[in-house]
Enzyme design. Structure first.
Site, PDB file in Angstrom:
ATOM      1  N   GLU A 294       0.828  -1.212   0.000  1.00 45.66           N
ATOM      2  CA  GLU A 294       0.000   0.000   0.000  1.00 45.66           C
ATOM      3  C   GLU A 294       0.861   1.260   0.000  1.00 45.66           C
ATOM      4  O   GLU A 294       0.539   2.249  -0.670  1.00 45.66           O
ATOM      5  CB  GLU A 294      -0.935  -0.007   1.214  1.00 45.66           C
ATOM      6  CG  GLU A 294      -1.952  -1.137   1.228  1.00 45.66           C
ATOM      7  CD  GLU A 294      -2.859  -1.118   0.004  1.00 45.66           C
ATOM      8  OE1 GLU A 294      -3.155  -0.014  -0.513  1.00 45.66           O
ATOM      9  OE2 GLU A 294      -3.271  -2.204  -0.441  1.00 45.66           O
ATOM     10  N   ASP A 377       3.333  -4.231  -5.888  1.00 53.21           N
ATOM     11  CA  ASP A 377       3.892  -5.516  -5.461  1.00 53.21           C
ATOM     12  C   ASP A 377       5.408  -5.516  -5.624  1.00 53.21           C
ATOM     13  O   ASP A 377       6.151  -5.959  -4.737  1.00 53.21           O
ATOM     14  CB  ASP A 377       3.292  -6.659  -6.286  1.00 53.21           C
ATOM     15  CG  ASP A 377       1.874  -7.023  -5.839  1.00 53.21           C
ATOM     16  OD1 ASP A 377       1.473  -6.597  -4.744  1.00 53.21           O
ATOM     17  OD2 ASP A 377       1.186  -7.737  -6.602  1.00 53.21           O
TER      18      ASP A 377
END
Length: 435
Positions: A294, A377
């Protein structure tokens, strides 16, 4: 008998075009649903999932998603019929003309008339959707273990009343200002409305977590713990420097067993909120790895880029609306004779005209969102969280009973996040390259 006699038709057939497009979208999405529904009946784990997901979780997920798909299919048919009948029977012109009679407001008082009309539409929508909301919460979610003991009928209806009250408290002033700006702004009104809506969005970023969210959930500081220490250490890393000011946990389990986390805040005043379900379901290192993902969105400016893209889309949409607001044929096509200058009606009808463009931009945003997910990611992998991010994503998929065998076309159309297996393959590949 129709609620209103069909009006004299002229020019472009906006009503017919709107219904035709809506029907085509419905048929295409139904086709996608059928493609995906077939895969929900697969009873054996694909080879690429055998080492990731337990057989029990796999079968539970297949059953849950098949159940949701059947419910979604029936509800979408009902909503499509409802929408088509509302247009064909001229329900909205009937309501618009009825407001002055029923509530005793002057036909010339556009602001009061518009607010009452909008309120009626919201209430009718709430009532017509209520059986589906009740079934989804108290039957479907309960059947699969996601409805918690705290979610009672009393809490459900209390939430609904709060939502309606907040809609009135926030929506009425918002609509009043929009109508006033459009009337006052002349041919350049779309610029004023755009600037106001941008400011309103920033304001809501402050209002929602501080005043609206606490109306529904208990929000409290995350207690001092190893988890809090690890999250603060992550945020303060030299290669991140996330300006974390507050760290909260929220009682998401009060209403659902699903887990989540989110960030919000302006400039150097950021906050992170964790659902208690996420804290219970994942290990500390997995939570930190998911938060590293995040924070990757923030560090890579995905949030800022999304705001720029969406604000550009909003400006383009408002400019196009300024070209349609005076289109008498549009109003007449939907049965609004003599309502040419009713701003709220113009906004409602324009949303139908804009639907094809909205469909295209929505698909493009899905593609963009997937790209951002892969990049976030990769950011977490570069920080050294590949193993924990991998296990964290698997656990989130398991605990939330996410789609295990996605149809590629269905997923590309509906899902803003790439399928689990694709994300894990990308994580493994990036981890090997980074050593």
């Amino acid at each position: 008998q129709n609620l209103r006699r069909s009006p004299k038709r002229m020019g472009f057939p906006y009503l017919e075009a709107t219904l035709a497009f809506s029907t085509l979208v419905f048929l295409f999405e139904t086709y996608l649903d059928v493609r995906q529904y077939r895969l929900y009946h697969v009873q054996s784990r694909p080879d690429d999932l055998k080492s990731l997901i337990s057989e029990r979780k796999f079968l539970r997920s297949q059953d849950y998603n098949a159940d949701k798909a059947r419910f979604r299919f029936l509800s979408s048919i009902a909503f499509e019929i409802e929408g088509a009948l509302s247009v064909l029977c001229f329900v909205y012109p009937y309501l618009w003309e009825g407001v002055p009679k029923w509530f005793g407001v002057s036909e010339e008082s556009e602001l009061k008339r518009s607010l009452l009309f909008q309120g009626l539409c919201i209430l009718i929508s709430k009532v017509s959707h209520l059986p589906f909301s009740l079934y989804g919460t108290f039957v479907l979610e309960d059947r699969h273990g996601f409805k918690t003991k705290h979610m009672t009928l009393g809490l459900f209806f209390t939430d609904m009343v709060k939502e309606l009250a907040l809609t009135a408290i926030i929506g009425a002033p918002l609509m009043s200002i929009l109508i006033t700006l459009i009337k006052w702004g002349g041919e350049w009104f779309y610029l004023y409305v755009w600037a106001f809506l941008l400011a309103f969005q920033f304001l809501m970023m402050f209002i929602y977590p501080n005043f609206i969210q606490p109306c529904f959930n208990k929000v409290e500081p995350l207690p001092k713990s190893p988890l809090r220490t690890k999250i603060e250490a992550l945020a303060s890393r030299e290669d991140i420097k996330f300006p974390l000011k507050k760290l909260y946990q929220i009682d998401g389990s009060k209403r659902s067993g699903h887990s989540n986390a989110y960030m919000y805040g302006f400039c150097n005043n950021k906050r992170i909120v964790l659902f208690d379900t996420l804290i219970r379901q994942s290990t500390e290192t997995e939570i930190v790895a998911v938060l590293a993902h995040e924070l990757g969105h923030w560090k890579l400016s995905h949030t800022l880029k999304n705001m720029v893209i969406l604000s550009g889309q909003m400006l383009a949409m408002l400019w196009l609306f300024s070209r349609f607001i005076g289109n008498e044929e549009l109003y007449q096509s939907f049965g609004f004779e003599g309502s040419k200058n009713a701003t709220v009606i113009g906004l409602m009808l324009f949303s139908s005209v804009y639907a094809p463009i909205s469909q295209v931009t929505g698909l493009l945003m899905t593609v963009w969102s997937r790209k951002c997910e892969f990049e976030a990611d990769e950011f977490a992998v570069r920080l050294g969280y590949a193993p924990n991010l991998r296990s964290g994503l698997i656990k989130l998929q398991e605990e939330n009973l996410g789609t295990m065998v996605p149809d590629w076309l269905y997923s590309a159309y509906h899902h803003s996040h790439p399928p689990l297996v694709q994300r894990l393959e990308a994580i493994d590949e990036k981890a090997k390259k980074s050593g």
